[in-house]
Design an enzyme around this catalytic site. Structure first.
Site, short mmCIF file in Angstrom:
data_model
loop_
_atom_site.label_atom_id
_atom_site.label_comp_id
_atom_site.label_asym_id
_atom_site.label_seq_id
_atom_site.Cartn_x
_atom_site.Cartn_y
_atom_site.Cartn_z
N HIS A 187 66.14 28.86 94.47
CA HIS A 187 66.59 27.63 93.80
C HIS A 187 65.58 27.12 92.77
O HIS A 187 64.73 26.29 93.12
CB HIS A 187 66.81 26.53 94.83
CG HIS A 187 68.01 26.71 95.70
ND1 HIS A 187 69.26 26.29 95.33
CD2 HIS A 187 68.15 27.27 96.92
CE1 HIS A 187 70.13 26.57 96.29
NE2 HIS A 187 69.49 27.18 97.27
N CYS A 234 72.24 30.68 94.32
CA CYS A 234 72.52 30.69 95.76
C CYS A 234 74.01 30.94 95.99
O CYS A 234 74.49 32.02 95.72
CB CYS A 234 72.01 29.40 96.40
SG CYS A 234 71.92 29.49 98.19
N GLU A 268 66.15 24.99 90.56
CA GLU A 268 66.41 23.55 90.35
C GLU A 268 65.74 22.70 91.42
O GLU A 268 65.73 21.47 91.32
CB GLU A 268 67.92 23.30 90.28
CG GLU A 268 68.66 23.16 91.60
CD GLU A 268 68.90 24.47 92.33
OE1 GLU A 268 68.29 25.49 91.97
OE2 GLU A 268 69.69 24.46 93.31
#
Lengths: 954, 257
Positions: free
Chosen positions: B221, B95, B223
């Site tokens: 994302h 990002c 994560e």
């Protein structure tokens, strides 16, 4: 020398901002525009070489792939025709964070000679525009004069530093009569009433001296409604008796009586604290920022969320902020421009600004905004409500502050400017059509990155034990922060040490400024060096401004001169308690007779499209609700991630499935009929949302936020008292203690003709619950064709305040009641069913009733439902299908159960009103038959969904 | 050996702890390090095997997304970065980190002196959007996506994620070198429309690597999809063994095993 650098998107790239402005102008009814181009402008002062100017433009400011730039000239464009060009910049003293960042970037580049920076926005309009239209575009679309203005050619942008000549101001009070006292209060914007002014006069007569301006300001701020909540903790005459401290008699009392072992700290710190697990506690606070948001929606909401984040951060020794909530009440967004009262911003603009303000602050802070609500009513036109909430988490041994004499008082974070002077006192007065001009000093714009740095460093300092006490600078600024935190010891402060954004502040302004992103720490002498080094290591400004003392006085100096000295006892306990009158009378509401609708399906579509029911996806998507990576049940759910979830579930520890459930309840429409049942309904709604997703009553706490009209008026205060009584009665039965709350009691707007319009009585209930294992969660979207659907909870003929009656233009006084004992039984049974894994989907019935709940469950799944009203558990007076479909009775759910679990489900629900509705179908249709099997409603769910999504799809 | 992971923090980073957790979960020894520590020499890149530039709004994204941190890398940490990459180590930017990598000149090719050839600009929708997206995972030299299934589900949350290139030559080179790692896709893996492509990226590009496959940048994302309860449909479809994002971090860790 001033350097101007202008940037624009290259002409072959999409200019999103220019297009947005063009769309906005069209919304305002302006048709003659053919194109709009947006430009970003930077101004720099100082001696900068041409090479450095180019360096700054190319290496820092411009994205060379997509942007063109020009130095000391406009960016050339190929459009034919001469555009009308307007450039807008911040007013002097308003936070310009992009300019601050640009200076940092220039410093990183190693460029010398740049002294100061300022930014502006330029727009070029092509087409034809009248002078009037240009004025409308500037005032209604491009800027807010409270914080911005149109740049005029040759206007001075940078100002030399000058300090005011110091002179200590005494305010002659000792000899003043009542008229004079009232005049002083009015002219100084103190918002103190005559009894309070007399108390101050008496105090200083005893001291045999006149007060200084800073002493008067500090008293006014500490005694303001905003800071002291003097109305609800005062004396209230109601129904022939005096209630001594209504809050204590209701909301505090129920928490005390319930005496839950998991309540750690309630109603004393900046947020209410409850236990989370063996290692951590969590805290929750919800605040309002109504008046600033009415004047400057972006800045008001921005600093609203920024401010409430600092509450958990200032609770105990500091909690890490982990979830944001927001609830807004606005005027109708489709209000015709010509009906807009003078001095009021259009509700659509207010809403766009408020959402952007919360978005930009919350997203930058990296805190998921996962729960909220929106409500529209004409009475919020002049006085929108902006509730912002924040949940924090902290280790169990970091929940208590210690205040001792001899510690350093350290202010950290943002610098102090003239922003937000008189915010606390201003929020205690009514808004009027000239508010924009008179209170512009109270408006602030936040800088989230400054606050993010504060969070990052503070939590490190906390874990290293570098300070003993902490609080935030909110309303009332340093005055309130230090005044409260040192109330048990005393403090002395050297005001000239406070770091300032710019020169020119007086000692008094320094003390009461409400500049954002500041916290106050009490640091033991032996830890000071380590603390200062830590903050400096991440570029956080930390400055010693004073010491705590042991003499129970607050002493203020400016360059060595004593400018103020107040006894802590008088400051905090000298506020006279006056008796306020309260009275409540039920409004006269006619129960009108009307025929059932010919086409209930059409009614359902219209209810789904009502602003208070329709999809809020436009808002929710703009918030990051996934950051921190613990989202387990999202605000939008279902097969296409666009169905309305009942509550959000978040795992604050990524190594555990223990989770936090958040929900809210709000229904001002009921408040217009009876604030008691409004409060009861809001509590029931917040709790049933928790239950609907698989939470339980067991470890659930409540927050109250009262927003009312001017509570000096007995009828308004009577409503508050009634609502507070309901809070006691309900929480007592549900065994859900209140842990924190706030009130805002001056939400009235004075029109040009002098009429005072109060907002509807508005009580927001927020609920927070700890869920042992989020893998038991249930979402509201239907899951599988063939599964059975059940209605749980009793439907009564309670159409008062319903969306249905509003839509068909009828009225009823039958506002939904709450049978708390029965509701509790229902909630407990449903929780058991969910724990046993018997429930596939669950949705509460709220606005729009059973019909809306079924429609939402179906279209969130892309499935359908075949339903009969015959076995809906209902009271005897429910005799028509429209009553069963659209009544908004509380404590009800629609539940989906797999066939193999039906008998177990029914066994668990024994003794609770529950009836089989029908089943989930693969065919995406909502098919409903009446009590006798007749078809009542047969709608394509895709059409219902479109009706629901259309209104706020901006 | 557990690789050492440096999760780079700066003012306004906000996915640093999430990335830290993801790497710890995948078996690394991850540390959060503020960029000031690299600048003042307290910490050195050479002590680590993996560099992570996490999501957030570094320095507020005030000039443009990631620009200030990109300039810090480019003008103050260039030597360390070149040496790091040359030592067969891994870099990932997620990002805001992806925005930093392209603006600093680490992507599409590690060349800190060359003029920027690709960028991430304002979404076509003109606003920040948070939504889950399907991503097609292409065959590429990328170390992080080795053996990752062909379609994954991650959230995006950004306002400036539209991937654009300076000219066709840049795009051709990306294709030729198989550097296009992730592309937005329809739920069945087919051609996406808005909002499946959430920002209007050219060729639906969501993430690219350098020609060596050792530097990866992506807007979505991974994560945020470590645990199966992160998946938006888990209450419909049941819980998976683990989230779609885990493989990315595990591949990075395994590179040093």
């Amino acid at each position: 020398m001033i350097t101007r650098i202008e940037l624009a998107e290259k002409e072959n790239y999409y200019d999103a901002e220019g297009h947005a402005v063009q769309d906005g102008a069209r919304d305002l009814g302006i048709r003659g525009i053919t194109a709009v181009q947006a430009f970003r402008v930077y101004y720099f002062s100082g001696e900068i070489t041409d090479r450095d100017k180019q360096h700054i433009a190319e290496m820092l400011l411009a994205d060379r792939v997509t942007q063109d730039y020009a130095i000391d000239a406009p960016v050339p464009r190929t459009n034919s025709g001469q555009p009308w060009s307007v450039e807008i910049t911040f007013n002097r003293g308003v936070t310009d964070m992009v300019a601050e960042t640009a200076l940092k970037g220039i410093n990183d580049l190693g460029v010398q000679g740049v002294a100061a920076a300022k930014t502006a926005r330029r727009y070029a309009f092509y087409g034809s525009l009248s002078q009037d239209e240009k004025e409308i575009i500037v005032q209604k679309l491009l800027m807010n004069k409270v914080v911005e203005h149109v740049l005029t050619p040759g206007e001075k942008l940078f100002f030399p530093a000058t300090d005011p000549v110091f002179s200590l101001v005494h305010v002659p009070l000792l000899q003043a009569g009542d008229n004079e006292l009232a005049r002083i209060s009015r002219e100084r914007d103190l918002f103190l009433n005559i009894e309070e002014m007399r108390a101050i006069q008496n105090h200083f007569r005893g001291l045999k001296r006149e007060p200084t301006d800073i002493e008067l300001e500090m008293l006014a701020q500490t005694w303001s409604e905003h800071c002291s909540h003097k109305t609800l903790t005062g004396l209230v005459a109601y129904e022939g008796a005096i209630i001594d401290n209504p809050l204590k008699q209701t909301i505090f009392r129920v928490t005390h009586e319930l005496n839950k072992p998991w309540c750690v700290s309630v109603f004393k710190d900046n947020a209410g604290v409850i236990e989370f697990d063996e290692d951590y506690n969590i805290c929750f606070k919800v605040e309002t920022h109504n008046h600033p948001s009415a004047m400057e929606p972006y800045g008001g909401a921005n600093t609203g969320i920024g401010g409430v984040i600092r509450d958990p951060l200032g609770t105990g020794l500091g909690a890490k902020p982990i979830i944001n909530t927001d609830v807004f009440c606005f005027g109708p967004v489709d209000l015709p421009m010509e009906q807009l009262p003078k001095g009021v911003l259009h509700p659509k603009r207010v809403m766009q600004g408020v959402v952007a303000g919360v978005r930009d602050y919350g997203n930058r802070m990296g805190i998921p905004t996962s729960n909220g609500a929106l409500f529209f009513d004409e009475r919020y036109l002049g006085n929108p409500l902006v509730y912002c909430g924040n949940v924090g988490i902290m280790p169990k041994d970091k929940c208590e502050k210690t205040v001792v004499a001899g510690d350093h008082i350290v202010v950290i974070g943002g610098r102090t400017g003239r922003d937000g002077i008189h915010g606390a006192t201003a929020s205690s007065g009514e808004l009027h059509s000239e508010s924009e001009g008179t209170w512009s000093g109270a408006v602030q714009i936040g800088n989230p990155i400054v606050e993010k740095k504060l969070v990052d460093t503070l939590l490190q300092a906390r874990d290293l034990g570098l300070y003993r006490a902490i609080t935030d600078c909110g309303a009332g600024g340093l005055s309130s922060a230090i005044g409260e935190l040192a109330s048990t010891t005393g403090a002395e402060v050297d005001l000239e040490k406070v770091p300032l954004k710019y020169h020119g502040l007086s000692y008094m302004e320094i003390w009461i400024s409400e500049a954002q992103e500041r916290m106050v720490l009490f640091v033991p002498p032996e830890k000071l060096d380590a603390a200062l080094v830590l903050f400096a290591s991440e570029d956080v400004e930390a400055t010693v401004i004073g010491r705590t003392t042991s003499d129970h006085k607050i002493r203020l100096r400016y360059h060595g001169t004593l400018v103020g000295e107040l006894d802590m006892a008088f400051l905090h306990e000298g506020l006279p308690r006056i008796v306020r009158q309260a009275k409540w009378e039920a409004p006269r509401i006619v129960n009108t007779e009307f025929a059932p609708p010919a086409d209930p399906g059409a009614v359902l579509r219209r209810i789904l499209a009502a602003p208070n029911v329709c999809s809020k996806e436009w808002v929710i998507r703009q918030y990051d609700h996934e950051v921190q990576a613990g989202s387990a049940l999202k605000p939008l759910v279902g097969v296409e991630n666009d169905g309305p979830g009942d509550a959000c579930i978040t795992r604050p520890r990524l190594d555990s499935y223990r989770a936090i459930v958040l929900s809210n309840g709000l229904n001002p429409k009921y408040g217009l009929i009876d604030p008691y049942w409004m409060a009861a309904s809001a509590i029931d709604e917040a709790l049933r949302n928790i239950i609907a997703v698989g939470g339980s009553l067991q470890h659930t706490a409540l927050l109250d936020n009262f927003c009312w009209g001017n509570a000096d008026k007995p009828d308004r205060l009577g409503g508050v008292i009634r609502a507070a009584q309901a809070c006691y009665d309900m929480a007592k039965v549900f065994e859900t203690p209140f842990i924190s709350g706030k009130d805002s009691l001056n939400n009235e707007y004075k029109t040009e003709s002098g009429e005072s319009i109060a907002i509807p009585p508005t009580l927001l209930i927020s609920a927070i619950s700890v869920m042992a294992d989020c893998r038991k969660a249930v979402s509201m979207d239907l899951k599988k064709p063939g599964n059975s659907l059940y209605a749980v909870g009793l439907t009564k003929n309670e159409l008062g305040g319903s969306h249905y009656l509003e839509l068909v233009g009828q009225s009823s006084a039958a506002v939904p009641h709450v049978d708390a004992a029965a509701a509790k039984k229902t909630f407990l049974a449903l929780t058991r069913a969910m724990e046993q894994g018997l429930v596939r989907a669950c949705h509460d019935c709220s606005e729009g009733g059973l019909a809306v709940a079924l429609a939402e469950m179906a279209f969130a799944a892309g499935l359908g439902a075949e339903v009969s009203l015959r076995d809906v558990p209902k009271s005897a007076e429910v005799v028509r299908p429209d009553q069963a479909l659209f009544s908004e009775s509380n404590s009800r759910f629609v539940v989906e159960v797999a066939p193999e679990n039906e008998s177990a489900f029914c066994a668990v629900m024994a003794g609770v009103p529950a009836g089989r509705l029908g089943q989930v179908t693969a065919e995406p249709k909502l098919h409903i038959t009446g009590f006798a099997g007749d078809v009542v409603l047969d709608e394509e769910t895709i059409e219902l969904k479109q009706a629901w999504q259309e209104p706020l799809r901006w | 050996m557990k690789p050492n992971v440096l999760v780079l923090r700066a003012a306004g980073s906000n996915c640093d702890q999430d990335a830290h957790f993801a790497f710890q979960y995948a078996g690394a020894n991850a540390q959060l390090i503020h960029v000031n520590r690299l600048l003042d020499g307290d910490a050195r890149l050479q002590d680590f095997q993996i560099l992570v530039i996490p999501g957030g709004f570094t320095y507020g994204d005030d000039i443009s997304a990631g620009k200030i941190l990109a300039n810090q890398l480019k003008y103050k940490l260039a030597d360390q970065l070149l040496a790091f990459h040359a030592a067969d180590k891994l870099i990932i930017g997620i990002c805001n980190g992806f925005q930093v990598l392209v603006k600093a000149g680490l992507l599409p090719q590690m060349d800190l002196k060359a003029p920027q050839s690709v960028t991430l600009t304002n979404n076509d929708s003109g606003k920040f959007e948070d939504r889950w997206v399907y991503l097609k995972v292409n065959k590429s030299p990328c170390v992080f996506t080795k053996n990752v299934k062909s379609l994954v589900y991650y959230p995006v949350a950004h306002a400036e994620g539209k991937f654009v290139v300076r000219d066709d030559q840049v795009l051709n080179l990306l294709k030729q070198n198989r550097q296009i790692v992730f592309q937005y896709a329809a739920p069945d893996g087919g051609q996406p429309v808005y909002p499946q492509n959430p920002n209007g990226s050219m060729l639906d590009i969501a993430g690219i690597c350098d020609a060596t496959g050792r530097i990866l940048g992506l807007m979505p994302h991974p994560e945020r999809h470590i645990d199966p309860t992160n998946h938006p449909h888990w209450t419909r479809e049941g819980l998976a063994q683990e989230g779609d994002g885990v493989a990315i971090f595990r591949n990075a860790v395994n590179y040093f095993r």
